[in-house]
Design a protein around this motif. Structure first.
Motif, short mmCIF file in Angstrom:
data_model
loop_
_atom_site.label_atom_id
_atom_site.label_comp_id
_atom_site.label_asym_id
_atom_site.label_seq_id
_atom_site.Cartn_x
_atom_site.Cartn_y
_atom_site.Cartn_z
N MET A 33 0.86 -1.19 -0.04
CA MET A 33 0.04 0.07 0.08
C MET A 33 0.88 1.25 -0.06
O MET A 33 0.47 2.14 0.40
N ILE A 38 -1.01 1.91 -4.23
CA ILE A 38 -2.06 2.68 -4.52
C ILE A 38 -2.34 3.00 -5.80
O ILE A 38 -3.82 2.87 -6.58
N ALA A 39 -1.35 3.51 -6.66
CA ALA A 39 -1.66 4.13 -7.91
C ALA A 39 -2.15 2.96 -8.93
O ALA A 39 -2.65 2.91 -9.90
N ARG A 43 -6.01 -0.23 -3.61
CA ARG A 43 -7.52 -0.16 -2.70
C ARG A 43 -8.21 -1.05 -3.26
O ARG A 43 -9.10 -1.60 -2.27
N GLU A 44 -8.62 -1.13 -4.52
CA GLU A 44 -9.69 -2.16 -5.03
C GLU A 44 -9.16 -3.45 -4.85
O GLU A 44 -10.12 -4.59 -4.35
N VAL A 46 -7.75 -4.53 -2.00
CA VAL A 46 -8.29 -4.58 -0.63
C VAL A 46 -9.63 -5.04 -0.48
O VAL A 46 -10.33 -5.69 0.11
N LEU A 47 -10.44 -3.87 -1.00
CA LEU A 47 -11.84 -3.90 -1.06
C LEU A 47 -12.44 -5.24 -1.56
O LEU A 47 -13.38 -5.89 -0.96
N MET A 50 -11.55 -7.94 1.03
CA MET A 50 -12.86 -8.08 2.14
C MET A 50 -13.96 -8.69 1.86
O MET A 50 -14.89 -9.14 2.74
N ALA A 54 -16.19 -11.75 3.11
CA ALA A 54 -17.31 -11.52 3.85
C ALA A 54 -18.42 -12.65 3.27
O ALA A 54 -19.17 -13.19 4.02
N VAL A 62 -6.33 -12.63 8.47
CA VAL A 62 -5.95 -11.23 8.86
C VAL A 62 -5.37 -10.55 7.64
O VAL A 62 -4.48 -10.96 6.94
N VAL A 63 -6.04 -9.50 7.36
CA VAL A 63 -5.71 -8.45 6.22
C VAL A 63 -4.90 -7.48 6.78
O VAL A 63 -5.29 -6.67 7.48
N SER A 64 -3.71 -7.20 6.11
CA SER A 64 -2.76 -5.94 6.51
C SER A 64 -2.19 -5.52 5.30
O SER A 64 -2.23 -5.89 4.56
N GLN A 65 -1.30 -4.49 5.61
CA GLN A 65 -0.72 -3.62 4.53
C GLN A 65 0.69 -3.34 4.87
O GLN A 65 1.08 -3.45 5.92
N THR A 66 1.31 -3.11 3.91
CA THR A 66 2.59 -2.89 3.96
C THR A 66 3.15 -1.89 2.90
O THR A 66 2.38 -1.49 1.98
N GLN B 159 -11.10 -5.90 10.72
CA GLN B 159 -10.69 -7.08 9.94
C GLN B 159 -11.76 -8.11 9.83
O GLN B 159 -11.80 -8.72 8.84
N PRO B 161 -14.85 -9.32 8.38
CA PRO B 161 -15.37 -8.70 7.14
C PRO B 161 -16.79 -8.04 7.32
O PRO B 161 -16.93 -6.99 6.46
#
Lengths: 118, 177
Positions: A33, A38-39, A43-44, A46-47, A50, A54, A62-66, B159, B161
């Motif tokens: 990230m 991002i460019a 973002r899309e 990660v969305l 998620m 769901a 576990v979702v995370s960023q670097t 986190q 969802p």
């Protein structure tokens, strides 16, 4: 704002499902990230991840960023680690690829080899 | 970047990398005054004068100082091309403030885009950051507080969802236009 009842319902159900799982037993997804990520559409990515988690009711991922890891040309980068089977890195991800990786790799344990970064 | 909300995500990520624990995102859009402004104020480690001057120069950054590399340079160019500008204020050990302004009706002004998505995605990976978000849009005011939201959820994290889906809904501003 979300309604309190809604939130508390989610809490109750989630706590029930979480059981005794420890952090190290969890599947981890890390998305690059930095500005480059991002460019390129992180973002899309990660969305989508998620949304897919769901839909599939996957609660212990576990979702995370670097930040930028120096492979900007391969962004969006997604690293997936599944306990007991090591880490793999996917490059040039997009929402469609994410959905497939979750179905095939996260759920069924088979990495999608053609999108792996060598 | 095609959306202002992507720039906002980029600056939020800078704040995270700078070790911020509190962030204020403030946005004001006014068609009447023909202005769109946003400020992001963090309590991260901040930058000294020398670093601050380099922050907007894409070629003066090294890998080590990469956290404020290309992103701010692009935002500055965009803001200036749209009748506005970028202002950076920072103090080592105290934090950084980024302010960008645009002429609302300028043909080259990028759309705000998926702002709820940007904020939501930022919050997923940053449980311990307290984000306050205030958005004034054509006279209406929208306020979001990440700490208050998590408190309502009683210890769940972004986190989860379904909580995340709820978070995205809560971040949507009604006045879309």
């Amino acid at each position: 704002m979300a309604s309190l009842e809604e939130l508390q319902k989610i809490k109750a159900e989630t706590l029930e499902k979480m059981g005794v799982r420890e952090a190290q037993d969890k599947i981890k997804i890390v998305v690059g990230m930095g500005t480059c990520g991002i460019a390129a559409g992180a973002r899309e990515v990660v969305l989508t991840i998620m949304d897919e988690l769901a839909k599939r009711k996957l609660n212990d991922v576990v979702v995370s960023q670097t930040g930028c890891i120096g492979m900007c040309a391969q962004e969006p980068l997604v690293e997936i680690s599944i306990p007991g089977s090591g880490k793999v890195l996917y490059g040039k991800m997009d929402p469609m690829k994410c959905r497939q990786v979750i179905a095939q790799h996260v759920v069924n344990g088979i990495p999608v080899s053609e999108w792996l970064v060598k | 970047m095609e959306e202002l909300s992507l720039h906002i995500l980029d600056i939020l990520e800078n704040a995270r990398e700078a070790g911020a624990t509190k962030i204020l995102l403030w946005i004001r859009e006014s068609r009447q005054e023909d202005v769109l402004k946003f400020k992001i104020i963090d309590n991260g480690r901040g930058m000294g004068k020398e670093m601050l001057q380099k922050a907007c120069d894409p070629f003066a950054t090294t890998r080590r100082t990469r956290k404020v590399g290309l992103g701010l340079a692009m935002l500055k160019a965009t803001a200036e091309a749209c009748g506005g500008g970028l202002r950076l204020v920072s103090c080592p050990g105290k934090g950084t403030r980024v302010e960008a302004s645009f002429q609302y009706s300028h043909v080259d002004r990028p759309p705000m885009g998926n702002l709820a998505g940007s904020i939501g995605v930022f919050l997923v990976g940053t449980q311990s950051i307290h984000l306050r978000y205030i958005h004034r849009k054509n006279g209406k005011r929208f306020v979001f507080d990440s700490k208050a939201f998590l408190k309502q959820a009683g210890g769940l994290s972004f986190q989860e969802p379904r909580l995340f889906a709820l978070l995205l809904n809560s971040l949507e501003i009604e006045d879309k236009d």
